[in-house]
Design an enzyme around this catalytic site. Structure first.
Site, PDB file in Angstrom:
ATOM      1  N   ARG A 101       0.810  -1.210   0.000  1.00 43.36           N
ATOM      2  CA  ARG A 101       0.000   0.000   0.000  1.00 43.36           C
ATOM      3  C   ARG A 101       0.855   1.277   0.000  1.00 43.36           C
ATOM      4  O   ARG A 101       0.577   2.226  -0.734  1.00 43.36           O
ATOM      5  CB  ARG A 101      -0.929   0.020   1.218  1.00 43.36           C
ATOM      6  N   LYS A 136       2.012  24.692  -3.159  1.00 42.16           N
ATOM      7  CA  LYS A 136       0.752  24.083  -2.707  1.00 42.16           C
ATOM      8  C   LYS A 136       0.863  22.569  -2.832  1.00 42.16           C
ATOM      9  O   LYS A 136       0.253  21.934  -3.681  1.00 42.16           O
ATOM     10  CB  LYS A 136      -0.413  24.641  -3.517  1.00 42.16           C
ATOM     11  N   LYS A 168       4.563  38.675  -1.926  1.00 40.95           N
ATOM     12  CA  LYS A 168       3.134  38.550  -2.156  1.00 40.95           C
ATOM     13  C   LYS A 168       2.390  39.690  -1.460  1.00 40.95           C
ATOM     14  O   LYS A 168       3.010  40.545  -0.826  1.00 40.95           O
ATOM     15  CB  LYS A 168       2.659  37.177  -1.687  1.00 40.95           C
ATOM     16  N   GLU A 198       4.349  39.849  -6.704  1.00 39.61           N
ATOM     17  CA  GLU A 198       2.988  39.504  -7.105  1.00 39.61           C
ATOM     18  C   GLU A 198       2.156  40.780  -7.187  1.00 39.61           C
ATOM     19  O   GLU A 198       2.138  41.577  -6.240  1.00 39.61           O
ATOM     20  CB  GLU A 198       2.384  38.549  -6.077  1.00 39.61           C
ATOM     21  N   ASP A 219      -1.353  38.164 -10.971  1.00 38.63           N
ATOM     22  CA  ASP A 219      -2.172  37.234 -10.194  1.00 38.63           C
ATOM     23  C   ASP A 219      -3.652  37.536 -10.349  1.00 38.63           C
ATOM     24  O   ASP A 219      -4.121  38.628 -10.000  1.00 38.63           O
ATOM     25  CB  ASP A 219      -1.771  37.305  -8.720  1.00 38.63           C
TER      26      ASP A 219
END
Length: 284
Positions: A101, A136, A168, A198, A219
């Site tokens: 597994r 992410k 950001k 950004e 963005d």
């Protein structure tokens, strides 16, 4: 992945995955296989896709029992088809059962990401635009998932927070302005580091250009605004567009002529590739 990477980074992560699945013993396997017996099992693709993670699949069994032998009939990055035999695994049947597994979880996940990445990268192959991943990723699985993106034909954005400067919205808010944030980053970061900013509107684009950003990320901007942004930038910085980029909408971005398109979906939304271990049987 090379042997050094395996031993330094990957082995620990694989062992954590095995410890999650086997806290004390594999009760089922120990019940039906109380003593060592050699067996073989086939690794079969159950759908078409791009294979990735074969070394990790093999390593799971090696860490359980270094005498396990895996014979591969394909390589990472190759297209595989439904029903294709990808490998044969030979070893102690108890090892084959206990490691199944965990080995498949890695291989299915990585192959799914490679397959999804390939489907988008193929749409960009006639353009100058490179497809990038993001941070992410699944916690503690970034090294596997970013490897899978590269295997599928994509490119890695920064690996982690130590790997590059990306200012950001909240960094800009903390600094007070784009201009101030870029100035502070230039004073702090080594000169060999590029500084990416950004932006969300055309005023921010103008400020980022004037501040001397090396890369400007557009963005969640409209197509018309991105076209105008590229005109404003006029080659003074590299360009990247980002924001909910998927296989379904990436075609709309190709004609913009940006240097990079980044997509979190490559790692957070790719379905697994269905792969199984089948036909386990004892051998002499």
């Amino acid at each position: 992945m090379n042997k050094i990477t395996m031993q330094i980074t990957v082995d620990n992560l694989i062992n954590q995955a095995l410890a999650e699945d086997i806290t004390s013993e594999d009760i089922t396997t120990n019940a039906v296989m109380p003593e060592a017996k050699t067996g073989e099992v086939q690794l079969l693709a159950k759908e078409d896709g791009i294979i990735a993670g074969l070394d990790i699949f093999e390593r799971v069994f090696f860490l359980l029992d270094s005498s396990t032998e895996v014979t591969f009939y394909c390589k990472d990055g190759e297209q595989v088809t439904n029903g294709q035999c990808l490998a044969t695994v030979r070893g102690d049947i108890r090892t084959l059962l206990s490691g199944e597994r965990t080995a498949l979880n890695f291989l299915q996940r990585m192959s799914g990401i490679a397959t999804y990445t390939h489907s988008i990268a193929s749409l960009l192959k006639e353009s100058k635009t490179k497809l990038l991943d993001t941070r992410k990723t699944t916690p503690n699985n970034r090294i596997f998932e970013k490897y899978a993106v590269k295997t599928g034909g994509g490119y890695n954005h920064r690996y982690n927070l130590s790997d590059g400067v990306l200012l950001k919205d909240n960094h800009i808010g903390a600094a007070g302005s784009i201009t101030r944030a870029v100035e502070m980053a230039k004073n702090y970061a080594p000169f060999v580091r590029k500084i990416e900013v950004e932006v969300e509107n055309l005023d921010m684009v103008r400020e980022a250009v004037e501040a001397g950003a090396d890369i400007i990320m557009l963005d969640n901007m409209s197509a018309d605004d991105m076209k105008e942004a590229i005109r404003i930038i006029d080659g003074r910085a590299e360009t990247e567009c980002s924001g909910n980029v998927t296989k379904e909408n990436v075609a709309k971005l190709i004609d913009l002529g940006v240097d990079y398109i980044s997509s979190g979906a490559l790692t957070h939304s790719a379905p697994i590739l269905d792969i199984s271990l089948k036909n386990l049987h004892p051998v002499e």
